[in-house]
Each structure stands twice: as structure tokens, then as C-alpha cells.
Design a protein around this motif. Structure first.
Motif, PDB file in Angstrom:
ATOM      1  N   PHE A  14       2.672  -0.993  10.825  1.00  0.00           N
ATOM      2  CA  PHE A  14       2.409   0.219  11.466  1.00  0.00           C
ATOM      3  C   PHE A  14       1.186   0.068  12.423  1.00  0.00           C
ATOM      4  N   LEU A  17      -1.873  -2.063  11.514  1.00  0.00           N
ATOM      5  CA  LEU A  17      -1.758  -2.446  10.020  1.00  0.00           C
ATOM      6  C   LEU A  17      -0.313  -2.979   9.582  1.00  0.00           C
ATOM      7  N   ALA A  19       1.651  -3.189   6.681  1.00  0.00           N
ATOM      8  CA  ALA A  19       1.871  -2.357   5.392  1.00  0.00           C
ATOM      9  C   ALA A  19       2.537  -3.270   4.318  1.00  0.00           C
ATOM     10  N   ASN A  39      -3.559   1.640  -4.771  1.00  0.00           N
ATOM     11  CA  ASN A  39      -3.270   2.072  -3.685  1.00  0.00           C
ATOM     12  C   ASN A  39      -3.115   1.779  -2.334  1.00  0.00           C
ATOM     13  N   GLY A  40      -2.207   1.760  -1.557  1.00  0.00           N
ATOM     14  CA  GLY A  40      -2.125   1.423  -0.402  1.00  0.00           C
ATOM     15  C   GLY A  40      -1.481   0.005  -0.344  1.00  0.00           C
ATOM     16  N   ALA A  41      -1.021  -0.431  -1.183  1.00  0.00           N
ATOM     17  CA  ALA A  41      -0.722  -2.107  -1.383  1.00  0.00           C
ATOM     18  C   ALA A  41       0.744  -2.135  -0.665  1.00  0.00           C
ATOM     19  N   GLY A  42       1.526  -0.796  -0.433  1.00  0.00           N
ATOM     20  CA  GLY A  42       2.729  -1.038   0.397  1.00  0.00           C
ATOM     21  C   GLY A  42       3.818  -0.595  -0.409  1.00  0.00           C
ATOM     22  N   LYS A  43       3.698   0.027  -1.813  1.00  0.00           N
ATOM     23  CA  LYS A  43       4.686   0.109  -2.522  1.00  0.00           C
ATOM     24  C   LYS A  43       5.826   1.223  -1.952  1.00  0.00           C
ATOM     25  N   THR A  44       5.427   2.382  -1.585  1.00  0.00           N
ATOM     26  CA  THR A  44       6.227   3.522  -1.147  1.00  0.00           C
ATOM     27  C   THR A  44       7.012   2.696   0.094  1.00  0.00           C
ATOM     28  N   THR A  45       6.164   2.036   1.087  1.00  0.00           N
ATOM     29  CA  THR A  45       6.819   1.553   2.346  1.00  0.00           C
ATOM     30  C   THR A  45       7.749   0.605   2.002  1.00  0.00           C
ATOM     31  N   GLN A  86       8.021  10.367  -4.049  1.00  0.00           N
ATOM     32  CA  GLN A  86       6.661  10.670  -4.344  1.00  0.00           C
ATOM     33  C   GLN A  86       6.428  11.933  -4.326  1.00  0.00           C
ATOM     34  N   HIS A 199       2.165   3.715 -11.477  1.00  0.00           N
ATOM     35  CA  HIS A 199       0.746   3.133 -11.822  1.00  0.00           C
ATOM     36  C   HIS A 199       0.032   3.117 -13.365  1.00  0.00           C
TER      37      HIS A 199
END
Ligand SMILES: Nc1ncnc2c1ncn2[C@@H]1O[C@H](COP(=O)(O)OP(=O)(O)OP(=O)(O)O)[C@@H](O)[C@H]1O
Length: 244
Positions: A14, A17, A19, A39-45, A86, A199
């Protein structure tokens, strides 16, 4: 046996960044793979790249041995890739039943062509996740835990071969978490392969055959849950930070 999903050197940027950074892994037929990371590790991406709501910058994604990377999300859904979100997005004016019927109408194989059949299929999924008694209620009036189940029922109504679950246990209490674990185990008994982001370590450990850990978009571990959770790099990156 060909894995149901094969992710090969997938990267998503992105702007500046990264992701998801050069991630490769497989999901075997009938497997439950847990994906964890801070958080922000790229899981949802990662889930969005597989379901097709985001294209990868680089890399390939194969479903049942064929590349799907150029297919739009709706075609991937029809092939049999279902996902939950999510951030839950029920169709606000519709009943719980019709929210799930929409999934049945548009799902795997083109879905049920008639509304009555779609509603029948929706009723079955609502029974399966334990939401049948709320069928006629408006979906936006459901409480948080029930909305999580609604997300699952919507995805299941599409009759997926692979279910991608994005934090379906977040915000639930211990009893509710155990109930969702039970639902997901029964989903697997139906022959559906599952990738689950979560999580709650205790929950994901008891549910998953295998764990994959993402950190700053990179895969730092992939293997048997106890081994992965005692890997010093994982403890440092994820568990250590969580305790702090
Ligand atoms: N559409 C977007 N545009 C720009 N940056 C994005 C976008 N989506 C995600 N990101 C960034 O990519 C990184 C990975 O985000 P992602 O949501 O995949 O992480 P996550 O592991 O799911 O986090 P969480 O556990 O908090 O849900 C984050 O730094 C996030 O800010």
C-alpha cells in the motif's frame, strides 16, 4: 493430494507500506489453519488477497490447483471461497433469514436460483450456527455475539469449500468462544477447509491443526501449534508483546 489453496510468494504493498511480504503457504484439504500475529501484521490483508477483494502486488494464489489471482471476488466465491468480515456488515433493512439467503443466492456454483429455496438453505445454516430463533428479526438489531454467528451463517450459505474466518471470536466471552469453536469443528466435519485468523491464543490452539505466524507482513513460523507457540521468534514478536 493437491492442496485446496496454495499461496506462492504473495506480496501486497500500500504506497510505501508492505502489508504482506513474500508469503507462501498451503492449506490442505480438510485442514484448519490458524493465522496469528500482532495488530497490523497483515492477517486481514492476506484474507482479502485470497478472497479477491484486494489484488496482490506480486505472487500467485491457486485454488484446487488453478490460479485464481486474476479472478474477481464474486467468481472466487462461486468457485467455493467463502469469507467472514472482521467488520460485520449485515444488510441493515433485511431480516436475519434474508441476510443469509443473499449468501445462498450468490454462492458457490451460482447459488440457489429461487428465493424460496435460498431461504430454506438459509434456515438450515441458521439452525447450524444456533441462530434460528432470530430468523425474523432485523439483522441490525442483533447483539455482537449473534452478529458473529450471522457472519458465519452468511459465509456457509454460499456453500464454500474453503472458509476464511476473520476474527469471528473477537469480543466474545469464554462460553461464546467455545460455542464458535464447536461450530467451526462441525464445519470441518462437513469437509470444508478453514483458514482462521484469531487473537485468542487458547482458542486458536485448540482449534487449529497448524499455525502460521505473520509479523510485519512476513511469515515467521508455520507448523504444529505447540512447536510454533514455543518458537522464540514467535514469543518475542507476538506473545511477548501481548503480555507487555
Ligand atoms: N487499504 C489499505 N490502505 C493502506 N494501508 C492498509 C490498508 N489495509 C491495510 N493497511 C495496512 O497494512 C498493514 C496490515 O494491515 P492488516 O489489517 O492486514 O493487519 P492485521 O494483521 O489484520 O491487523 P489486526 O490484527 O489489527 O486486524 C497495516 O499497517 C495497515 O495499516
Amino acid at each position: 493430494m493437491t492442496p485446496i489453496l496454495e499461496i506462492t510468494n504473495v506480496t501486497r504493498r500500500f504506497a510505501g507500506l508492505v502489508a504482506v511480504n513474500d508469503v507462501s503457504f498451503t492449506l490442505k484439504q480438510g485442514e484448519i489453519l490458524g493465522v496469528i500475529g500482532p495488530n497490523g501484521a497483515g492477517k486481514t490483508t492476506l484474507v482479502s488477497l485470497i478472497s479477491g477483494t484486494l489484488p496482490p502486488t506480486l505472487g500467485d494464489i491457486a485454488f484446487e490447483g488453478h490460479s485464481i489471482v486474476k479472478l474477481p471476488a464474486y467468481q472466487r466465491a462461486r468457485l467455493g471461497i467463502g469469507r467472514t468480515f472482521q467488520i460485520m456488515r449485515p444488510f441493515p433493512g433485511l431480516s436475519v433469514l434474508d441476510n443469509v439467503a443473499v449468501g445462498a443466492l450468490f454462492g458457490h456454483g451460482g447459488g440457489e436460483s429461487e428465493l424460496a429455496k435460498a431461504r430454506e438453505q438459509a434456515r438450515e445454516q441458521l439452525r447450524f450456527v444456533g441462530l434460528e430463533k432470530f430468523s425474523d428479526q432485523r439483522a441490525d438489531e442483533l447483539g455482537g455475539p449473534s452478529r458473529k454467528r450471522l457472519e458465519l451463517a452468511k459465509a456457509l450459505a454460499m456453500q464454500p469449500k474453503v472458509l476464511l474466518c476473520d476474527e469471528v471470536m473477537a469480543g466474545l466471552n469464554h462460553v461464546e468462544i467455545d460455542e464458535v469453536i464447536d461450530v467451526l469443528k462441525r464445519v470441518r466435519e462437513r469437509g470444508i477447509s478453514i483458514l482462521v485468523i484469531e487473537h485468542v491464543i487458547k482458542a486458536i490452539k485448540s482449534l487449529s491443526d497448524r499455525l502460521l505466524v505473520l509479523h510485519h507482513g512476513e511469515k515467521i513460523a508455520d507448523g504444529e501449534p505447540d512447536t510454533v507457540l514455543s518458537n522464540p521468534q514467535v514469543v518475542e514478536a507476538y506473545l511477548g508483546r501481548k503480555r507487555a
